[in-house]
Design a protein around this motif. Structure first.
Motif, PDB file in Angstrom:
ATOM      1  N   CYS A  28     -36.955   9.178 -56.905  1.00  8.69           N
ATOM      2  CA  CYS A  28     -36.037   9.523 -55.815  1.00  8.69           C
ATOM      3  C   CYS A  28     -34.601   9.303 -56.294  1.00  8.69           C
ATOM      4  N   SER A  29     -33.743  10.297 -56.064  1.00  5.89           N
ATOM      5  CA  SER A  29     -32.355  10.176 -56.523  1.00  5.89           C
ATOM      6  C   SER A  29     -31.403  10.713 -55.462  1.00  5.89           C
ATOM      7  N   VAL A  30     -30.135  10.360 -55.594  1.00  3.81           N
ATOM      8  CA  VAL A  30     -29.135  10.729 -54.593  1.00  3.81           C
ATOM      9  C   VAL A  30     -27.806  11.026 -55.269  1.00  3.81           C
ATOM     10  N   GLU A  31     -27.020  11.853 -54.606  1.00  5.88           N
ATOM     11  CA  GLU A  31     -25.702  12.222 -55.130  1.00  5.88           C
ATOM     12  C   GLU A  31     -24.806  12.605 -53.959  1.00  5.88           C
ATOM     13  N   ALA A  32     -23.542  12.237 -54.045  1.00 11.57           N
ATOM     14  CA  ALA A  32     -22.575  12.624 -53.013  1.00 11.57           C
ATOM     15  C   ALA A  32     -21.804  13.849 -53.483  1.00 11.57           C
ATOM     16  N   GLU A  33     -21.560  14.766 -52.550  1.00 12.46           N
ATOM     17  CA  GLU A  33     -20.704  15.926 -52.838  1.00 12.46           C
ATOM     18  C   GLU A  33     -19.530  15.893 -51.859  1.00 12.46           C
ATOM     19  N   PHE A  34     -18.342  16.098 -52.399  1.00 12.34           N
ATOM     20  CA  PHE A  34     -17.136  16.155 -51.576  1.00 12.34           C
ATOM     21  C   PHE A  34     -16.570  17.571 -51.681  1.00 12.34           C
ATOM     22  N   PRO A  35     -16.975  18.468 -50.754  1.00 18.18           N
ATOM     23  CA  PRO A  35     -16.621  19.888 -50.875  1.00 18.18           C
ATOM     24  C   PRO A  35     -15.122  20.155 -50.979  1.00 18.18           C
ATOM     25  N   ASN A  36     -14.306  19.324 -50.328  1.00 22.89           N
ATOM     26  CA  ASN A  36     -12.850  19.539 -50.367  1.00 22.89           C
ATOM     27  C   ASN A  36     -12.125  18.491 -51.202  1.00 22.89           C
ATOM     28  N   GLY A  37     -12.844  17.912 -52.154  1.00 24.64           N
ATOM     29  CA  GLY A  37     -12.257  16.862 -52.978  1.00 24.64           C
ATOM     30  C   GLY A  37     -12.539  15.502 -52.375  1.00 24.64           C
ATOM     31  N   PRO A  38     -12.646  14.461 -53.220  1.00 23.72           N
ATOM     32  CA  PRO A  38     -12.986  13.134 -52.716  1.00 23.72           C
ATOM     33  C   PRO A  38     -11.854  12.507 -51.908  1.00 23.72           C
TER      34      PRO A  38
ATOM     35  N   GLU B 125     -20.778  12.525 -37.508  1.00 28.26           N
ATOM     36  CA  GLU B 125     -20.286  11.526 -36.549  1.00 28.26           C
ATOM     37  C   GLU B 125     -19.815  10.224 -37.194  1.00 28.26           C
ATOM     38  N   VAL B 126     -20.133  10.000 -38.476  1.00 22.98           N
ATOM     39  CA  VAL B 126     -19.711   8.747 -39.117  1.00 22.98           C
ATOM     40  C   VAL B 126     -18.274   8.907 -39.621  1.00 22.98           C
ATOM     41  N   PRO B 127     -17.561   7.796 -39.854  1.00 25.65           N
ATOM     42  CA  PRO B 127     -16.202   7.908 -40.391  1.00 25.65           C
ATOM     43  C   PRO B 127     -16.198   8.719 -41.697  1.00 25.65           C
ATOM     44  N   TYR B 128     -15.281   9.652 -41.797  1.00 22.99           N
ATOM     45  CA  TYR B 128     -15.155  10.554 -42.958  1.00 22.99           C
ATOM     46  C   TYR B 128     -16.384  11.449 -43.138  1.00 22.99           C
ATOM     47  N   GLY B 129     -17.239  11.514 -42.104  1.00 27.13           N
ATOM     48  CA  GLY B 129     -18.494  12.261 -42.204  1.00 27.13           C
ATOM     49  C   GLY B 129     -18.324  13.735 -42.526  1.00 27.13           C
ATOM     50  N   ASN B 130     -17.179  14.301 -42.170  1.00 27.57           N
ATOM     51  CA  ASN B 130     -16.953  15.727 -42.461  1.00 27.57           C
ATOM     52  C   ASN B 130     -16.446  15.963 -43.879  1.00 27.57           C
ATOM     53  N   THR B 131     -16.257  14.895 -44.650  1.00 24.83           N
ATOM     54  CA  THR B 131     -15.713  15.059 -46.000  1.00 24.83           C
ATOM     55  C   THR B 131     -16.800  15.082 -47.080  1.00 24.83           C
ATOM     56  N   PHE B 132     -18.049  14.745 -46.710  1.00 22.32           N
ATOM     57  CA  PHE B 132     -19.070  14.658 -47.763  1.00 22.32           C
ATOM     58  C   PHE B 132     -20.423  15.196 -47.307  1.00 22.32           C
ATOM     59  N   ILE B 133     -21.213  15.559 -48.303  1.00 23.05           N
ATOM     60  CA  ILE B 133     -22.610  15.962 -48.123  1.00 23.05           C
ATOM     61  C   ILE B 133     -23.444  14.983 -48.943  1.00 23.05           C
TER      62      ILE B 133
END
Length: 200
Positions: free
Chosen positions: A158-168, A131-139
């Motif tokens: 604790c660590s974090v990483e962004a994944e962009f399944p269809n490219g950033p 539901e957030v802007p560009y929310g469907n572009t990242f995990i």
């Protein structure tokens, strides 16, 4: 057992952290007690303490995909091998309160146990925010690594990483920055909630 000294076996190692480490902290709570609080079906710590502190609403907690009643116990029941807990998943969702950047939105999460033994617990969390802007572009991937340091204490990374399944997308840098800031606050609050719970 949490009171005892702990010496990890030779060659023991935690999995590598994700791209950005948001928190490394020593916690004044025994490993077995913390593991039970985070994972066991009988514990309400996540829903009634941590999520309340985060002001989450509309919380729905699922159940473990396997070994529902055994995961998190100080000692596995007879005939149950703790190594079978690795790979178990649990799904939950919640309404995240609005912030300066986004309105209130639903988050859909999956926990997976990556490592589970007498010396450590590693949970990897996948979060979707459609539901957030560009929310469907990242995990959003989050990892909680907890090391048993003995004498009623643990170390949590604790660590974090962004994944962009269809490219950033064009705003990938801003998404990563927001993710780091948001999870850093969440990690610190988790540490604080654990400490408060430990002293209760």
């Amino acid at each position: 057992e949490d009171k005892n000294d702990v010496t990890p076996p030779s060659g023991f190692a935690l999995p590598e952290s994700l791209e950005f480490v948001g928190l490394e902290v020593d916690l004044p709570v025994g490993f077995l007690r913390l593991r039970w609080s985070l994972l066991n079906a009988e514990s309400s710590f996540m829903k009634d303490a941590f999520f309340v502190d985060l002001n989450y609403d509309k919380i729905t907690m699922g159940t473990w995909s396997a070994n529902e009643n055994a995961i998190g116990l100080p000692k596995a029941p007879d005939g149950v091998d703790e190594s079978t807990f690795v790979g178990a998943t649990l799904e939950y969702s919640y309404l995240m309160p609005k912030s300066a950047f986004v309105s209130a939105n639903m988050c859909y999460c999956t926990w997976e146990i990556l490592q589970y033994d007498a010396h450590s617990l590693v949970i990897k969390e996948k979060t979707l925010t459609p539901e957030v802007p560009y929310g469907n572009t990242f995990i959003s991937w989050t990892q909680y690594s907890i090391l048993n340091t003995g004498k009623n204490s643990c170390r949590m990374v604790c660590s974090v990483e962004a994944e962009f399944p269809n490219g950033p997308p064009m705003v990938a840098r801003q998404i990563k920055s927001g993710m780091r800031a948001g999870t850093a606050e969440k990690f610190v609050l988790l540490g604080e909630t654990i400490c408060r719970y430990a002293n209760a």
